[in-house]
Design a protein around this motif. Structure first.
Motif, PDB file in Angstrom:
ATOM      1  N   UNK A  26       0.799  -1.213   0.000  1.00 33.28           N
ATOM      2  CA  UNK A  26       0.000   0.000   0.000  1.00 33.28           C
ATOM      3  C   UNK A  26       0.832   1.263   0.000  1.00 33.28           C
ATOM      4  N   UNK A  27       2.107   1.144  -0.404  1.00 34.83           N
ATOM      5  CA  UNK A  27       3.007   2.288  -0.405  1.00 34.83           C
ATOM      6  C   UNK A  27       3.277   2.755  -1.832  1.00 34.83           C
ATOM      7  N   UNK A  28       3.320   4.053  -2.014  1.00 34.63           N
ATOM      8  CA  UNK A  28       3.658   4.589  -3.313  1.00 34.63           C
ATOM      9  C   UNK A  28       5.162   4.524  -3.494  1.00 34.63           C
ATOM     10  N   UNK A  29       5.583   3.848  -4.552  1.00 32.51           N
ATOM     11  CA  UNK A  29       7.018   3.730  -4.806  1.00 32.51           C
ATOM     12  C   UNK A  29       7.577   5.076  -5.253  1.00 32.51           C
ATOM     13  N   UNK A  30       8.781   5.391  -4.816  1.00 31.22           N
ATOM     14  CA  UNK A  30       9.417   6.659  -5.147  1.00 31.22           C
ATOM     15  C   UNK A  30      10.403   6.487  -6.296  1.00 31.22           C
ATOM     16  N   UNK A  31      10.723   7.568  -6.997  1.00 28.61           N
ATOM     17  CA  UNK A  31      11.815   7.492  -7.966  1.00 28.61           C
ATOM     18  C   UNK A  31      13.101   7.073  -7.257  1.00 28.61           C
ATOM     19  N   UNK A  32      14.037   6.457  -7.957  1.00 29.64           N
ATOM     20  CA  UNK A  32      15.290   6.026  -7.326  1.00 29.64           C
ATOM     21  C   UNK A  32      16.009   7.175  -6.626  1.00 29.64           C
ATOM     22  N   UNK A  33      16.549   6.886  -5.472  1.00 30.83           N
ATOM     23  CA  UNK A  33      17.218   7.923  -4.685  1.00 30.83           C
ATOM     24  C   UNK A  33      18.568   8.317  -5.272  1.00 30.83           C
ATOM     25  N   UNK A  34      19.079   7.513  -6.211  1.00 28.87           N
ATOM     26  CA  UNK A  34      20.391   7.818  -6.787  1.00 28.87           C
ATOM     27  C   UNK A  34      20.285   8.564  -8.112  1.00 28.87           C
ATOM     28  N   UNK A  35      19.077   8.986  -8.481  1.00 27.61           N
ATOM     29  CA  UNK A  35      18.886   9.721  -9.731  1.00 27.61           C
ATOM     30  C   UNK A  35      18.304  11.091  -9.403  1.00 27.61           C
ATOM     31  N   UNK A  36      19.090  12.125  -9.580  1.00 28.25           N
ATOM     32  CA  UNK A  36      18.655  13.469  -9.189  1.00 28.25           C
ATOM     33  C   UNK A  36      17.836  14.172 -10.258  1.00 28.25           C
ATOM     34  N   UNK A  37      17.768  13.610 -11.466  1.00 26.73           N
ATOM     35  CA  UNK A  37      17.046  14.268 -12.554  1.00 26.73           C
ATOM     36  C   UNK A  37      16.003  13.325 -13.146  1.00 26.73           C
ATOM     37  N   UNK A  38      15.022  12.980 -12.329  1.00 24.70           N
ATOM     38  CA  UNK A  38      13.973  12.059 -12.734  1.00 24.70           C
ATOM     39  C   UNK A  38      12.699  12.408 -11.973  1.00 24.70           C
ATOM     40  N   UNK A  39      11.578  12.415 -12.678  1.00 19.44           N
ATOM     41  CA  UNK A  39      10.289  12.629 -12.028  1.00 19.44           C
ATOM     42  C   UNK A  39       9.406  11.417 -12.261  1.00 19.44           C
ATOM     43  N   UNK A  40       8.421  11.236 -11.387  1.00 18.36           N
ATOM     44  CA  UNK A  40       7.514  10.110 -11.526  1.00 18.36           C
ATOM     45  C   UNK A  40       6.074  10.579 -11.560  1.00 18.36           C
ATOM     46  N   UNK A  41       5.236   9.835 -12.280  1.00 14.46           N
ATOM     47  CA  UNK A  41       3.807  10.155 -12.281  1.00 14.46           C
ATOM     48  C   UNK A  41       3.040   8.941 -11.785  1.00 14.46           C
ATOM     49  N   UNK A  42       1.946   9.208 -11.087  1.00 14.72           N
ATOM     50  CA  UNK A  42       1.138   8.137 -10.518  1.00 14.72           C
ATOM     51  C   UNK A  42       0.360   7.476 -11.654  1.00 14.72           C
ATOM     52  N   UNK A  43       0.893   6.354 -12.162  1.00 13.77           N
ATOM     53  CA  UNK A  43       0.387   5.786 -13.399  1.00 13.77           C
ATOM     54  C   UNK A  43      -0.945   5.057 -13.262  1.00 13.77           C
ATOM     55  N   UNK A  44      -1.408   4.808 -12.050  1.00 13.49           N
ATOM     56  CA  UNK A  44      -2.750   4.267 -11.896  1.00 13.49           C
ATOM     57  C   UNK A  44      -3.814   5.365 -11.963  1.00 13.49           C
ATOM     58  N   UNK A  45      -3.364   6.615 -11.931  1.00 13.22           N
ATOM     59  CA  UNK A  45      -4.274   7.734 -12.083  1.00 13.22           C
ATOM     60  C   UNK A  45      -4.272   8.227 -13.520  1.00 13.22           C
ATOM     61  N   UNK A  46      -4.704   9.463 -13.710  1.00 10.94           N
ATOM     62  CA  UNK A  46      -4.771  10.005 -15.066  1.00 10.94           C
ATOM     63  C   UNK A  46      -3.382  10.419 -15.538  1.00 10.94           C
ATOM     64  N   UNK A  47      -3.229  10.473 -16.847  1.00  8.79           N
ATOM     65  CA  UNK A  47      -1.981  10.961 -17.423  1.00  8.79           C
ATOM     66  C   UNK A  47      -2.047  12.480 -17.545  1.00  8.79           C
ATOM     67  N   UNK A  48      -0.911  13.158 -17.496  1.00  4.67           N
ATOM     68  CA  UNK A  48      -0.923  14.621 -17.622  1.00  4.67           C
ATOM     69  C   UNK A  48      -1.565  15.063 -18.937  1.00  4.67           C
TER      70      UNK A  48
END
Length: 229
Positions: free
Chosen positions: A103-125
């Motif tokens: 039940x936890x939202x996975x985060x972008x990798x902590x070793x990548x400073x130039x990456x964003x994530x979108x909640x893919x079970x929701x709507x797309x931008x």
């Protein structure tokens, strides 16, 4: 540092994506509130928590909305490819974020400073509803993609290039910080009749004892225009 704080459990009963948005936002709100707790400018030798791999399962797809012809309408579903915010020199690729088996939202990798994530079970931008995009304010190695997110203001523009060849431009309505202990779930994650966007990161002074940032910074924006990328 030790492991991340526990995250809120999401609903156990599956639901269609349109209904799922309404059900998952409260859980996702808290999850997003904690997802970046391992990031800080801390230069001590304390170990940073590991980040779990991101699930790659595709999100469910609704019948596409009509293509946008004017501001305030919406686009069909399409995965985001790249986020660009010229005002704060952001130019970053996307990855999908999911709610894991705990039940936890996975985060972008902590070793990548130039990456964003979108909640893919929701709507797309660009799609009708509220699209959620999260990024680190910093990582184990220093400043990260959303370090200057607080600089944005009403009228600032956010461009998202999508896999369908379009670029959706969002205009910022407000930039606000909220204490995680009093996060306005409904306001941030509620479903909307038009295409809206939320950019979220951590804020405030990192609390080493709690291993957490006390606040979340949220950028509220709406779809303003669409062009071919």
């Amino acid at each position: 540092m030790s492991a991340q704080p526990p995250l809120v459990q999401s609903p156990t009963t599956a639901a269609p994506r349109s209904l799922g948005r309404a059900l998952l936002w409260p859980a996702a709100a808290v999850a997003l509130g904690f997802m970046l707790v391992f990031n800080s400018f801390d230069t001590t030798t304390d170990a940073k928590p590991a980040v779990q791999p991101v699930a790659s399962s595709p999100a469910a797809v609704d019948t596409p909305a009509p293509a946008a012809e004017k501001p305030g309408t919406a686009l069909p579903r399409a995965k985001p490819k790249r986020l660009k915010i010229k005002e704060i020199a952001v130019d970053a690729p996307f990855m999908g974020l999911s709610i894991d088996s705990k039940g936890q939202l996975e985060a972008p990798p902590a070793n990548n400073s130039n990456l964003v994530g979108w909640f893919q079970e929701g709507v797309s931008p660009g799609e009708r509803g509220t699209a959620i995009v999260a990024g680190h304010v910093d990582t184990k190695t220093g400043p990260a993609v959303f370090l200057q997110l607080s600089v944005l203001k009403k009228g600032s523009k956010v461009d998202i290039a999508r896999e369908d060849g379009t670029v959706a431009t969002f205009v910022v309505d407000s930039v606000e910080s909220f204490m995680k202990s009093n996060f306005p779930d409904k306001r941030v994650y509620a479903d909307t009749p038009d295409a809206q966007l939320r950019l979220i990161t951590c804020a405030g002074t990192y609390d080493k004892k709690a291993q957490d940032y006390p606040e979340n910074l949220v950028v509220f924006a709406h779809l303003d225009s669409v062009r071919k990328g």
